[in-house]
Scaffold this active site. Structure first.
Site, PDB file in Angstrom:
ATOM      1  N   LYS A   4      52.921  52.991  -1.200  1.00  0.00           N
ATOM      2  CA  LYS A   4      53.782  52.658  -2.318  1.00  0.00           C
ATOM      3  C   LYS A   4      53.961  53.866  -3.240  1.00  0.00           C
ATOM      4  O   LYS A   4      55.072  54.208  -3.624  1.00  0.00           O
ATOM      5  CB  LYS A   4      53.142  51.501  -3.084  1.00  0.00           C
ATOM      6  CG  LYS A   4      54.107  50.507  -3.615  1.00  0.00           C
ATOM      7  CD  LYS A   4      53.355  49.288  -4.166  1.00  0.00           C
ATOM      8  CE  LYS A   4      53.329  48.147  -3.174  1.00  0.00           C
ATOM      9  NZ  LYS A   4      52.445  47.050  -3.578  1.00  0.00           N
ATOM     10  N   ARG A  32      49.726  48.078  -9.669  1.00  0.00           N
ATOM     11  CA  ARG A  32      49.829  47.556  -8.298  1.00  0.00           C
ATOM     12  C   ARG A  32      48.978  48.385  -7.364  1.00  0.00           C
ATOM     13  O   ARG A  32      48.883  49.597  -7.489  1.00  0.00           O
ATOM     14  CB  ARG A  32      51.266  47.632  -7.794  1.00  0.00           C
ATOM     15  CG  ARG A  32      52.292  47.180  -8.769  1.00  0.00           C
ATOM     16  CD  ARG A  32      53.673  47.272  -8.176  1.00  0.00           C
ATOM     17  NE  ARG A  32      53.927  46.128  -7.321  1.00  0.00           N
ATOM     18  CZ  ARG A  32      55.052  45.989  -6.607  1.00  0.00           C
ATOM     19  NH1 ARG A  32      55.950  46.931  -6.598  1.00  0.00           N
ATOM     20  NH2 ARG A  32      55.243  44.914  -5.895  1.00  0.00           N
ATOM     21  N   GLY A  43      50.895  41.103   0.917  1.00  0.00           N
ATOM     22  CA  GLY A  43      50.278  40.020   0.163  1.00  0.00           C
ATOM     23  C   GLY A  43      48.777  40.115   0.011  1.00  0.00           C
ATOM     24  O   GLY A  43      48.145  39.203  -0.501  1.00  0.00           O
ATOM     25  N   MET A  88      46.962  42.424  -1.628  1.00  0.00           N
ATOM     26  CA  MET A  88      46.431  42.976  -2.866  1.00  0.00           C
ATOM     27  C   MET A  88      47.150  42.354  -4.062  1.00  0.00           C
ATOM     28  O   MET A  88      48.217  41.793  -3.933  1.00  0.00           O
ATOM     29  CB  MET A  88      46.648  44.483  -2.886  1.00  0.00           C
ATOM     30  CG  MET A  88      45.913  45.168  -1.782  1.00  0.00           C
ATOM     31  SD  MET A  88      44.161  45.179  -2.114  1.00  0.00           S
ATOM     32  CE  MET A  88      43.686  46.454  -1.001  1.00  0.00           C
ATOM     33  N   ARG A 129      59.525  51.036   2.087  1.00  0.00           N
ATOM     34  CA  ARG A 129      58.563  51.369   3.138  1.00  0.00           C
ATOM     35  C   ARG A 129      59.202  51.027   4.469  1.00  0.00           C
ATOM     36  O   ARG A 129      60.193  50.298   4.521  1.00  0.00           O
ATOM     37  CB  ARG A 129      57.272  50.587   2.954  1.00  0.00           C
ATOM     38  CG  ARG A 129      57.494  49.092   3.020  1.00  0.00           C
ATOM     39  CD  ARG A 129      56.228  48.322   2.724  1.00  0.00           C
ATOM     40  NE  ARG A 129      56.533  46.899   2.702  1.00  0.00           N
ATOM     41  CZ  ARG A 129      55.735  45.980   2.186  1.00  0.00           C
ATOM     42  NH1 ARG A 129      54.600  46.324   1.636  1.00  0.00           N
ATOM     43  NH2 ARG A 129      56.060  44.715   2.232  1.00  0.00           N
ATOM     44  N   HIS A 157      55.393  34.982   2.159  1.00  0.00           N
ATOM     45  CA  HIS A 157      54.168  35.501   2.756  1.00  0.00           C
ATOM     46  C   HIS A 157      54.028  35.079   4.213  1.00  0.00           C
ATOM     47  O   HIS A 157      53.741  35.874   5.102  1.00  0.00           O
ATOM     48  CB  HIS A 157      52.978  35.004   1.939  1.00  0.00           C
ATOM     49  CG  HIS A 157      51.678  35.474   2.479  1.00  0.00           C
ATOM     50  ND1 HIS A 157      50.931  34.710   3.336  1.00  0.00           N
ATOM     51  CD2 HIS A 157      51.027  36.638   2.329  1.00  0.00           C
ATOM     52  CE1 HIS A 157      49.861  35.385   3.673  1.00  0.00           C
ATOM     53  NE2 HIS A 157      49.890  36.560   3.073  1.00  0.00           N
ATOM     54  N   SER A 180      38.185  54.519  41.867  1.00  0.00           N
ATOM     55  CA  SER A 180      38.814  53.647  40.879  1.00  0.00           C
ATOM     56  C   SER A 180      37.712  53.158  39.940  1.00  0.00           C
ATOM     57  O   SER A 180      36.734  52.551  40.384  1.00  0.00           O
ATOM     58  CB  SER A 180      39.490  52.461  41.570  1.00  0.00           C
ATOM     59  OG  SER A 180      40.063  51.617  40.591  1.00  0.00           O
ATOM     60  N   CYS A 228      40.770  50.275  37.039  1.00  0.00           N
ATOM     61  CA  CYS A 228      41.295  48.938  37.326  1.00  0.00           C
ATOM     62  C   CYS A 228      40.576  47.856  36.526  1.00  0.00           C
ATOM     63  O   CYS A 228      40.801  46.678  36.729  1.00  0.00           O
ATOM     64  CB  CYS A 228      41.222  48.645  38.820  1.00  0.00           C
ATOM     65  SG  CYS A 228      39.557  48.667  39.477  1.00  0.00           S
ATOM     66  N   TYR A 251      46.085  57.202  37.345  1.00  0.00           N
ATOM     67  CA  TYR A 251      46.812  55.961  37.073  1.00  0.00           C
ATOM     68  C   TYR A 251      45.911  54.942  36.390  1.00  0.00           C
ATOM     69  O   TYR A 251      44.685  55.058  36.415  1.00  0.00           O
ATOM     70  CB  TYR A 251      47.400  55.364  38.364  1.00  0.00           C
ATOM     71  CG  TYR A 251      46.356  54.850  39.332  1.00  0.00           C
ATOM     72  CD1 TYR A 251      45.863  53.542  39.235  1.00  0.00           C
ATOM     73  CD2 TYR A 251      45.825  55.671  40.328  1.00  0.00           C
ATOM     74  CE1 TYR A 251      44.902  53.078  40.103  1.00  0.00           C
ATOM     75  CE2 TYR A 251      44.854  55.217  41.194  1.00  0.00           C
ATOM     76  CZ  TYR A 251      44.395  53.919  41.077  1.00  0.00           C
ATOM     77  OH  TYR A 251      43.419  53.463  41.922  1.00  0.00           O
TER      78      TYR A 251
END
Ligand code: PEP
Ligand code: MG
Length: 885
Positions: A25, A95, A104, A106, A339, A455, A772, A840, A860
């Site tokens: 902010k 703020r 929401g 803070m 923002r 909210h 693997s 994997c 991979y």
């Protein structure tokens, strides 16, 4: 010695690059100011100040108090106003502003500086007495609740009583005199609540307010949100002290929120809400239902046009979709915040692709704009578009997707049931930050009140949870735990279906259909393929999964778990016969039965994947998964004995019991698993190798091409095991080639899934064509935590208490298990420089783990079919991030 650290920055001293210090902010308003967007003057207390206080049990670092007073003095000088001054009073907002936005989470304090001394001047300057007293009562309420911790109902009850006494419905119906009386009541109530310690000095209030913001960084709801988003607690929050501008100065004033594009769909269109004669939190809190932004054109045309220009400018400047808060004070526009906007998965993909087309960002930037986890949401099912069911009510389409679930009427209940895996829909009048733990684990949220930026809507969209907000006319009775919709009452456990893309709510459970992956999705994943170095394969062991994986872009199968094919009820008897066989003859007979079934399974996978490689892992059964349970079998025998069952039946069950006892292991996961079983019974891998080759040859014959056959030996810990298994497999394979008079290419490799294997990978590589990494077992054995038990036991506490940052079965433990992978790759490649390596375990589909696997040079990753697009994008992002570094 005094602390020389600079903790306070004037508005003009900051810019966007200082976000870590000034918070999102603070940096946002500084940047807006820098480019000439109208922003009320301000100063910002840094995140460093918050961290320093936090580290010292809340005690402020030296110099902070003086620096705040200095910042205030300079602000007073610039504005020509003074805090607490009876003639020219300065009013400020206080703020919080963390580095990453926490919607929401803070608490905000508005109108600080209003007092008995200043209220009359405020009234005179604004030429509006009612406005001044309204500011004052709002201030006491916010300050009392947020800073002094006074229960909200203390004020709410007094306000409700006043409205009842006056016979009015809305706050705006109260007169200046009503509000004056209310201020007196509020002050008295506050003083009583604090045992006479209520302060009225604005300077002291300012210091206490800053401190309250610091403390709110550690409050439980902030804690819950941070954890869910993986935001570190050590970052702290900045505090912004900003000159007030007033949206509640009558009908030529307003306040609102807007987005530069639609955050639900990504479409570039007008999106936002506003309220005339209102102050900031009225819009976000969803208490008065706000009006769509388009209507502002009529009410405040000049400010509306300026807002459109400013929106476009801010988006262009920040090169991303902006989420903005604005206030219009007597027709003059001020921007309070901008923002990068939170957006749904669909909107993230669409805006990223559109912005590339518009020339605003590059393809690489677009890839970094879409969070891999968001693609997950796109891959979720929706309501069948052909379903003709009638909605029972239509609310606002606040967060898209479809949700089917049983109703829950409070967040604790939803958190508990959702946490146990039940599909729940949280039904609330409106949600507050205190509900977040319930929202997080719900399938969907339904509210009676609040708009698209309430909210509930913001949080649900951010988390990819379906939400229908502000459903008109629904009556919720939180005590009775019921909701009445269209004359019908639903209670806890009754099922509803929500369509968050249209706002429709349906009775009962509607059928959901697979997602429709559009062109934008295709574009993003194709761009990802152009960038990524890591291959992406899937874990699959049947035709459907393999086909799905291929459709979603898998470049092969990285793991076909053959024991999964054995679990089916028509296979299990033969498999049990094989395991329980008392001699080779019996075993051979059982294997003879199994071979054609296995061959059929392999043919199906190979058909789906023809042209691509397929790694088939030989049998890896923890035996207990295939055998009757010891306790159950004992009880069965006992029962048959008591019932006097026929002797032959009894004998058969007793024999099974004896075999189960013989094979029973205390720790089956560390027992006769993987190649250990194959070492004891070589006829098993031999049969499997034959089935694989027969299938590959058959598919080649039938389809004209087949797959790259990769045969994988599980749970190897000693090179000798692999050598022995390799010989068994090779012999069987060559024998099949000879019988068929044909051959094809194949390789034989191994899982690396036990620490010893990783540590001796140089030796094991001598007998392996590929590795693997089985990071599920490597996590189990590397950390020494049971895969089956830990997650339902202590591990949850460890993660909650931050003993461990994340569940290591979900996201690789880089410091520990990750090192084993690194060592395994390095040692393996020391022996065979071109050794192919993959992973994997479940981590193959986890974005953070993929970043690590990319960094250690694996070839991979392999993951479940639905995660393939996520892995493709994650692999591309990992590569882009590593180039940046
Ligand atoms: C592993 O251990 O990571 C693995 C893939 O094998 P499984 O989960 O089948 O034990
Ligand atoms: Mg394993």
């Amino acid at each position: 010695m005094t602390d020389q650290t600079k903790y306070v920055y004037d508005l003009a001293e900051g810019d966007m690059s200082m976000k870590p210090l000034l918070g999102g902010k603070g940096a946002g308003i500084a940047e807006m100011n820098k480019i000439g967007v109208p922003v009320p003057d301000a100063f910002t207390v840094t995140t460093e100040a918050c961290v320093a206080a936090m580290k010292n049990d809340g005690t402020w670092p030296d110099g902070l108090s003086d620096q705040i007073d200095g910042g205030l003095a300079r602000l007073e000088e610039r504005t020509g106003l003074q805090l607490g001054d009876a003639e020219n009073p300065l009013l400020v907002s206080v703020r919080s502003g963390a580095v990453q936005s926490m919607p929401g989470m803070m608490d905000t304090i508005l109108n600080l500086g209003i007092s008995d001394e200043t209220v009359e001047s405020v009234a005179k300057l604004a030429d509006n007495e009612r406005f001044a007293w309204d500011c004052y009562r709002r201030f006491i309420q916010m300050y009392g609740e947020v800073v002094e911790g006074i229960e909200p109902h203390v004020y709410e009850d007094a306000l409700t009583k006043l409205k009842d006494d006056k016979g009015v419905e809305q706050d705006t119906d109260l007169t200046a005199d009503d509000l004056k009386g209310l201020v007196a009541t509020f002050k008295q109530l506050s003083n009583e609540a604090l045992g006479g310690n209520w302060t009225t000095d604005p300077h002291e209030q300012l210091h206490r307010a800053v401190n309250a913001v610091f403390k709110s960084w550690l409050n439980p709801r902030a804690e819950v949100y941070r954890k869910s988003q993986g935001i570190s607690r050590d970052l702290g929050t900045a505090v912004n002290v900003q000159q007030m501008v007033f949206g509640n100065r009558g009908d030529t004033s307003a306040t609102g929120v807007c987005f530069s594009r639609n955050p639900s769909t990504g479409v570039k269109e007008l999106y936002g809400e506003f309220l005339t004669n209102a102050q900031g939190e009225d819009v976000v809190a969803g208490i008065r239902t706000p009006r769509p932004l388009a209507e502002m054109e009529e009410v405040l045309p000049e400010a509306f046009r300026e807002l459109l220009d400013t929106m476009a400018r801010l988006e262009e400047h920040n090169k991303d979709m902006q989420d903005m808060e604005f206030t219009i004070e007597d027709r003059k526009l001020y921007m309070l915040q901008t923002r990068n906007g939170k957006r749904t998965a669909a909107a993230a993909v669409k805006t990223a692709v559109d912005m590339v087309d518009e020339g605003l960002i590059t393809k690489e930037e677009a890839l970094l704009r879409v969070e891999p986890a968001q693609l997950d949401a796109l891959l979720h099912p929706g309501i069948d578009p052909n379903d003709a069911s009638e909605a029972i009510v239509k609310g606002l389409p606040a967060s898209p997707g479809a949700a089917v679930g049983a109703l829950s009427f409070n967040a604790d209940d939803a958190a508990e049931r959702g946490g146990q895996g039940e599909n729940v829909i949280l039904v609330r009048y409106e949600t507050t930050p205190d509900d977040i733990h319930g929202v997080m684990v719900s399938q969907g949220v339904l509210t009676a009140h609040g708009g698209m930026t309430s909210h509930a809507a913001v949080v649900a969209r951010g988390m990819g949870i379906t939400c229908v907000a502000g459903a008109p006319g629904i009556k919720i009775d939180p005590k009775a735990e019921t909701v009445t919709i269209n004359g019908k009452t639903y209670g806890t456990g009754d099922t509803l279906t929500l369509n968050g893309s249209t706002g429709d709510v349906f009775d009962g459970a509607l059928e959901l259909v697979p997602p429709d992956l559009n062109e934008d999705f295709e574009k993003i994943t194709t761009w990802a393929d152009e960038v990524r170095r890591l291959g992406v394969r899937a874990n699959a062991e049947n035709f459907e999964d393999a086909s799905k994986a291929r459709e979603l872009g898998a470049e092969g199968i990285g793991l076909a778990r053959t024991e999964h094919m054995f679990m089916a009820s028509d296979r299990l008897p033969a498999v049990r016969k094989m395991i329980l066989a008392e001699n080779e003859e019996q075993r051979a007979a059982a294997l003879e039965e199994i071979l054609p079934m296995q061959q059929k399974d392999f043919e199906a996978i190979f058909t789906a994947m023809k042209g691509l490689p397929v790694t088939v892992r030989l049998l890896d059964p923890p035996l207990h998964e295939f055998l009757p349970n010891l306790v159950d079998q004992s009880l069965l025998v006992q029962r048959l004995e008591i019932e006097g069952a026929p002797e032959d039946k009894l004998a058969k069950e007793r024999e099974t019991l004896a075999q189960v006892k013989k094979l029973h292991e205390q720790n089956p996961m560390l027992g006769t698993r993987g190649c250990r079983l194959a070492m004891l019974y070589p006829s098993i891998p031999e049969m499997q190798a034959r089935a694989i080759i027969k299938a590959a040859l058959a598919v080649q014959e039938r389809e004209g091409e087949t797959v790259g056959v990769e045969i994988m030996i599980p749970l190897v810990v000693i090179k000798k095991e692999l050598e022995v298994q390799r010989e068994i497999v090779t012999k069987a394979v060559e024998d099949e080639f000879e019988k068929a008079g044909k051959r094809l290419d194949y390789t034989i490799g191994t899982m690396i899934e036990i620490p010893r294997a990783a540590l001796t990978a140089d030796q094991i590589a001598e007998a392996a064509d590929f590795f693997s990494f089985g990071t599920n077992d490597l996590t189990q054995t590397g950390i020494g935590i049971s895969r089956d038990d830990a997650e339902s036991g202590f591990l949850g506490h460890y993660v909650a208490d931050e003993v461990m940052p994340k569940n290591p079965f979900e996201s690789i433990d880089v410091d520990g298990v990750g090192q084993l992978v690194r060592i395994g790759v390095e040692k393996g490649r020391a022996t065979k420089p071109n050794l192919k390596t993959g992973v994997c375990g479940e981590h193959g589909g986890d974005p953070a783990s993929i970043e690590f696997f990319n960094s250690v040079g694996l070839d991979y990753v392999s993951c479940s079919p639905f995660r393939v697009p996520i892995a493709r994008l994650s692999a591309a992002r990992a590569e882009l991030l590593s180039r940046k570094k």
